[in-house]
Write a protein that holds these residues in place. Structure first.
Motif, short mmCIF file in Angstrom:
data_model
loop_
_atom_site.label_atom_id
_atom_site.label_comp_id
_atom_site.label_asym_id
_atom_site.label_seq_id
_atom_site.Cartn_x
_atom_site.Cartn_y
_atom_site.Cartn_z
N ASP A 28 29.38 52.35 38.90
CA ASP A 28 28.21 51.84 39.66
C ASP A 28 27.83 50.61 38.63
O ASP A 28 27.40 49.61 39.02
N VAL A 29 28.01 50.87 37.40
CA VAL A 29 27.53 49.97 36.18
C VAL A 29 28.54 48.73 36.36
O VAL A 29 28.23 47.59 36.17
N CYS A 30 29.96 49.10 36.32
CA CYS A 30 30.89 47.86 36.39
C CYS A 30 31.17 47.29 37.59
O CYS A 30 31.74 46.39 37.59
N GLY A 31 30.97 48.00 38.75
CA GLY A 31 30.98 47.32 39.92
C GLY A 31 32.61 47.21 40.40
O GLY A 31 32.88 46.55 41.17
N LYS A 32 33.32 48.31 39.76
CA LYS A 32 34.85 48.39 40.23
C LYS A 32 35.19 49.79 40.54
O LYS A 32 34.50 50.84 39.54
N PRO A 33 36.06 50.30 41.27
CA PRO A 33 36.70 51.76 41.29
C PRO A 33 37.26 51.84 40.07
O PRO A 33 37.59 51.13 39.32
N PHE A 34 36.83 53.38 39.73
CA PHE A 34 37.26 54.06 38.61
C PHE A 34 38.83 53.66 38.25
O PHE A 34 39.41 53.34 37.16
N ILE A 42 42.57 51.32 30.05
CA ILE A 42 43.33 52.22 29.25
C ILE A 42 44.90 51.99 29.23
O ILE A 42 45.33 51.50 28.29
N PHE A 43 45.42 51.99 30.65
CA PHE A 43 46.80 51.94 30.81
C PHE A 43 47.34 50.51 30.32
O PHE A 43 48.30 50.51 29.59
N GLU A 44 46.80 49.40 30.59
CA GLU A 44 47.32 48.20 30.30
C GLU A 44 46.86 47.83 28.88
O GLU A 44 47.91 47.23 28.20
N THR A 45 45.87 48.25 28.36
CA THR A 45 45.42 48.06 26.76
C THR A 45 46.54 48.70 26.04
O THR A 45 46.87 47.96 25.03
N LEU A 46 46.79 49.81 26.38
CA LEU A 46 47.76 50.70 25.54
C LEU A 46 49.17 50.33 26.15
O LEU A 46 50.18 51.28 25.57
N HIS A 47 49.47 49.48 27.03
CA HIS A 47 50.81 49.18 27.27
C HIS A 47 51.48 50.36 28.04
O HIS A 47 52.87 50.67 27.84
N MET A 48 50.74 51.07 28.88
CA MET A 48 51.43 52.22 29.52
C MET A 48 51.67 52.03 30.91
O MET A 48 51.12 52.34 31.89
N LYS A 49 52.78 51.33 30.91
CA LYS A 49 53.43 50.70 32.24
C LYS A 49 53.77 52.03 33.15
O LYS A 49 53.82 51.46 34.42
N ASN A 50 54.00 52.99 32.85
CA ASN A 50 54.52 53.96 33.66
C ASN A 50 53.50 55.10 34.08
O ASN A 50 53.88 56.23 34.55
N SER A 51 52.31 54.81 33.79
CA SER A 51 51.06 55.75 34.10
C SER A 51 50.32 55.13 35.25
O SER A 51 49.95 53.92 35.36
N THR A 52 49.90 56.22 36.03
CA THR A 52 48.96 55.89 36.99
C THR A 52 47.80 56.74 37.27
O THR A 52 47.90 57.88 36.46
N LEU A 53 46.79 56.48 37.89
CA LEU A 53 45.78 57.46 38.15
C LEU A 53 45.43 57.14 39.62
O LEU A 53 44.97 56.04 40.13
N GLU A 54 45.64 58.24 40.44
CA GLU A 54 45.41 57.95 41.87
C GLU A 54 44.54 59.23 42.23
O GLU A 54 44.47 60.37 41.92
#
Length: 54
Positions: A28-34, A42-54
């Motif tokens: 709600d605060v950010c206006g984007k899906p979690f 998280i993933f891009e910042t930490l260069h976690m290229k093989n990680s996802t959250l679905e």
């Protein structure tokens, strides 16, 4: 109704509902899906290229 009493740090109780409320608040605060926020912050910042959250 009797309430159980515990010594501090002697018991842990997980509440999924609390995390659902926090997730919704963040969306709600950010206006984007979690999932998008997790990828961006998280993933891009930490260069976690093989990680996802679905």
């Amino acid at each position: 109704m009797s309430e159980k009493m515990y010594e501090p740090d002697s018991d842990f109780q997980y509440s999924d509902a609390g995390f659902c409320i926090i997730q919704q608040l963040i969306e709600d605060v950010c206006g984007k899906p979690f999932t998008v926020l997790m990828n961006e912050h998280i993933f891009e910042t930490l260069h976690m290229k093989n990680s996802t959250l679905e």
